[in-house]
Design a protein around this motif. Structure first.
Motif, short mmCIF file in Angstrom:
data_model
loop_
_atom_site.label_atom_id
_atom_site.label_comp_id
_atom_site.label_asym_id
_atom_site.label_seq_id
_atom_site.Cartn_x
_atom_site.Cartn_y
_atom_site.Cartn_z
N ASP A 9 -26.81 -28.31 8.84
CA ASP A 9 -26.04 -27.90 7.67
C ASP A 9 -26.82 -28.13 6.38
O ASP A 9 -26.71 -27.37 5.43
N VAL A 10 -27.63 -29.18 6.35
CA VAL A 10 -28.43 -29.44 5.16
C VAL A 10 -29.48 -28.34 4.98
O VAL A 10 -29.73 -27.86 3.86
N LEU A 11 -30.06 -27.90 6.08
CA LEU A 11 -31.03 -26.80 5.98
C LEU A 11 -30.32 -25.53 5.46
O LEU A 11 -30.82 -24.84 4.58
N LEU A 12 -29.14 -25.29 5.99
CA LEU A 12 -28.36 -24.13 5.57
C LEU A 12 -28.04 -24.19 4.07
O LEU A 12 -28.27 -23.24 3.32
N ASP B 157 -34.79 -18.15 -6.52
CA ASP B 157 -35.70 -17.62 -5.51
C ASP B 157 -36.67 -18.72 -5.04
O ASP B 157 -37.85 -18.50 -4.84
N GLY B 158 -36.10 -19.93 -4.89
CA GLY B 158 -36.92 -21.08 -4.51
C GLY B 158 -37.30 -21.06 -3.03
O GLY B 158 -36.63 -20.42 -2.22
N LEU B 159 -38.37 -21.75 -2.73
CA LEU B 159 -38.91 -21.74 -1.37
C LEU B 159 -38.60 -23.05 -0.66
O LEU B 159 -38.88 -24.14 -1.17
N LEU B 160 -38.06 -22.92 0.54
CA LEU B 160 -37.86 -24.09 1.40
C LEU B 160 -39.00 -24.12 2.42
O LEU B 160 -39.32 -23.09 3.03
N ILE B 161 -39.61 -25.29 2.59
CA ILE B 161 -40.68 -25.43 3.58
C ILE B 161 -40.23 -26.43 4.63
O ILE B 161 -39.79 -27.53 4.30
#
Lengths: 309, 420
Positions: free
Chosen positions: B159-162, B172-176
């Motif tokens: 859920d945190v990733l979601l 438009d930020g990037l999640l790595i």
């Protein structure tokens, strides 16, 4: 004098068949020695050996110490049940401290796979692996093969089933390497969760049913179920293990054949082996213990005699 | 100060002089002429076979500062970077304290305006990299965070990733994410395979990485946004990402240079300088990674520079820390792949691709542009040793080995270094 192809005994994997045969031939003469009224020879006089044990051990340490003393070596013992790191001193520092006292050989048991290899890279003494985590236990495999050779006359073509916790067993891995080099066929048997996923690629057969494994083999090498080394649950209960993987007399009697039973000790009586099996005439468990001393004498003698040392 | 790059071959498909030799004059940090004519200068950099591209960008490195300065700090890390040919580096947030407020961001970027190597901080995706609650991403973005990641740690909480994917869409930020199902890798020290079986070591199965990539792709389909998978290492990971890209999802990924240079058989001597996470995989995986680079599935090659002091590495294998240094040895690895992969492609993976993914300006090679350049020599042989090593740490599998290919000069921010 003939010598081994290495100045250390780190594992069986690195040895050649001729090394194994040389160790066996040397052990033959030492076995004769330890059955004499005067059990001691002066071969390693002036050699100092440190037994450095970072894991609990009774029989391996005793067996090494006896082998060393029967060769007239000077012996010192260091044992610590917790790892060196917890003590605040690194393994390398501990061993270098011991070596600074002019020690020639180090027999090491350690919970980390590769710890003896790490030492061999960084210190000058001869290193003998007395068990490194779940990796190898070369002298155990040597004495196991030696005991099979003694009982069956040869190892070529003999079918050996190794039964139990293969995943966490250094005895299993060293046995596989040794038996294969000597021409035996090897099967492993246990709950599937205790068999490494890629074990078949080492060239062994895999069997999940103990009856089928016993029907196949000439020798069953039964491993101790090591609950203490299992930090993750691999099987539901000792009860279920005993019911479906334990070996008892009734099971053996139903096979219509005779099987040699081996165990590296210490036995969990009533778990992997019932007492009437462990104490039966087919079990060579006490011969393994006796041969352990002769094998370790042979290894130490051959390593000390290496001109590179 | 006028510096002339004399008769250097330009690697940059954007220009007509791509793969042609040019004289490039840099005057006070700006490209002042590009020609085939001789021009006067105060300093000439020349040599047989020298190549030049825009400055290299490393998208994944740790400088251990603040918190672990005995392993590396901003000064030594930056020196290792420019010596390896990098003019810009994106840093992981796994410092102590971790990078999760604008204070820590300002510490990392404080010297950027007058340093040869510019540092781009990535901020934690979750508070304390504990995986439970997302950080103040908007504020961190405003302060200069180029991406959000828990760095060395996977974001395990579904859920945190979601929520991160959803929240980041505002800018438009990037999640790595570095994919690893840690239930499957508990006590693991190396790749699960024949070698781990022979060594009696607990393996980390390919499955552990692939399961999380599959999960994240599903979450991305649901939430939208974009994700970058860092340090992918398995054949199936490449295939999963290939298929997801075909479906049009916003997915990018990188591979660490050492994953292309070694496989798990390197561990047979228990050398802790091969202990990395994700672990060195099988030869089959290495081949798939190279194919992934070739067909564009893998966008970026990173150093995954992870300095470890001797106390963390000169110990029993299972007690040793994961990680290798990589900034100075990334180019020799690329150079060794040149028979399998085109040089243009390799250079793109460390120049244009990472900057595009991070929304950072892409330097140009034209008159009037600030010089952000790397000059390199594919023929030069050198040894990574105590003399040439610029990192505070020595945990490289290449230590004391002869390497082929070296950066010889870098230009950025009005500064330059030569004879690296």
């Amino acid at each position: 004098m003939q010598s081994l192809s290495s100045k250390n005994l780190l594992g069986i994997k690195e040895l050649h068949r001729k090394d194994l045969e040389l160790i066996f031939e040397t052990a033959d003469s030492f076995k004769e020695v330890i059955n004499r009224p005067i059990k001691k020879v002066p071969s390693l006089r002036d050699i100092t050996i440190a037994n450095v044990f970072f894991e609990n051990s009774t029989r391996t340490r005793l067996s090494f110490e006896l082998a060393e003393k029967r060769l007239s070596a000077d012996v010192i013992n260091f044992s610590s049940s917790s790892s060196s790191v917890k003590k605040g001193e690194t393994l390398l520092d501990t061993v270098n401290n011991i070596l600074a006292m002019k020690v020639d050989m180090v027999v090491i048991r350690h919970p980390s796979p590769g710890a003896p290899h790490f030492l061999a890279k960084h210190v000058n003494a001869n290193i003998v692996n007395a068990g490194d985590g779940t990796h190898e236990h070369p002298t155990q495999a040597l004495l196991d093969s030696y005991s099979i050779r003694e009982k069956h006359g040869a190892l070529e073509g003999i079918k050996v089933a190794i039964i139990g916790d293969i995943l966490h067993s250094r005895v299993a891995l060293s046995n596989i390497f040794a038996l294969q080099k000597l021409g035996s066929q090897v099967m492993v048997c246990g709950p599937n969760t205790l068999l490494p996923k890629y074990i078949r690629e080492l060239g062994v057969q895999v069997e999940l049913d103990i009856r089928k494994a016993l029907e196949w083999c000439d020798v069953a090498n039964v491993l101790r179920i090591q609950l203490e080394r299992q930090k993750i649950k691999y099987f539901p209960s000792i009860r279920e293990y005993t019911l479906y993987y334990g070996i008892n007399k009734k099971l053996l009697d139903s096979l219509n054949k005779e099987i040699t039973i081996m165990h590296p000790g210490p036995i969990n009586r009533g778990v992997e082996l019932s007492s009437d099996v462990a104490d039966s005439e087919h079990a060579i468990i006490m011969d393994q213990v006796e041969n352990g001393v002769a094998i370790r004498m042979a290894v130490l003698y051959l390593l000390a005699g290496d001109p590179q040392a | 100060m006028r510096v002339l790059l004399k008769s250097v071959e330009v690697i940059d498909p954007r220009y007509s002089f791509h793969r042609k030799k040019r004289n490039i004059l840099i005057k006070n940090g700006t490209i002042s002429s590009i020609s085939t004519q001789d021009v006067t200068s105060d300093k000439i950099i020349e040599g047989k076979g020298l190549l030049v591209s825009i400055g290299w960008f490393d998208m994944r490195a740790s400088f251990c500062d603040p918190g672990f300065e005995q392993k590396e700090d901003i000064v030594s890390g930056s020196r290792a970077a420019h010596t390896g040919g990098f003019t810009e580096v994106a840093l992981l947030p796994n410092t102590n304290p971790v990078i999760q407020t604008k204070n820590e961001i300002s510490y990392i970027i404080a010297n950027n305006s007058h340093s040869l190597v510019q540092l781009h901080p990535m901020a934690c995706a979750t508070v304390g990299t504990e995986g439970e609650a997302i950080t103040e991403m908007i504020d961190l973005h405003q302060a200069g965070a180029v991406a959000f990641t828990d760095g060395e740690k996977p974001i395990w909480h579904t859920d945190v990733l979601l929520k991160s994917l959803m929240y980041l869409q505002k800018f438009d930020g990037l999640l790595i994410n570095r994919a690893e199902d840690q239930f499957l890798t508990t006590f693991g020290t190396m790749n699960e395979g024949v070698t781990s079986t022979q060594l009696g070591m607990k393996g980390m199965p390919n499955l552990s990485e692939e399961l999380m990539i599959e999960r994240d792709i599903r979450l991305l389909q649901y939430a939208g946004g974009k994700i970058h998978f860092s340090n992918i290492s398995t054949e199936n990971s490449v295939e999963l990402i290939r298929q997801a890209k075909k479906k049009g999802l916003s997915i990018t990924c990188d591979v660490a240079a050492h994953q292309l240079a070694f496989d798990d058989t390197a561990l047979v001597d228990f050398d802790t300088n091969f202990k990395v996470n994700p672990p060195l995989r099988s030869k089959k995986d290495v081949k798939a990674l190279i194919n992934g680079l070739k067909d564009g599935t893998i966008d970026v090659i990173v150093s995954s520079h992870s300095p470890q002091d001797e106390e963390s590495k000169k110990v029993e294998f299972d007690l040793a820390e994961f990680g290798v240094t990589g900034l100075q040895t990334l180019y020799p690895v690329l150079n060794s792949l040149e028979d399998k992969l085109d040089l243009n492609l390799l250079i793109e993976k460390i120049t244009i691709s990472p900057r595009t993914i991070l929304h950072l300006p892409i330097p140009e090679i034209k008159v009037g542009s600030p010089a952000n350049l790397t000059v390199f020599d594919p023929e030069q042989e050198w040894v990574l040793d105590d003399h040439s090593n610029q990192s505070k740490s020595r945990n490289s599998p290449f230590y004391n080995k002869t390497l082929s290919g070296k950066a010889v000069a870098v230009f950025n921010n009005g500064k330059w270094e030569f004879n690296l």
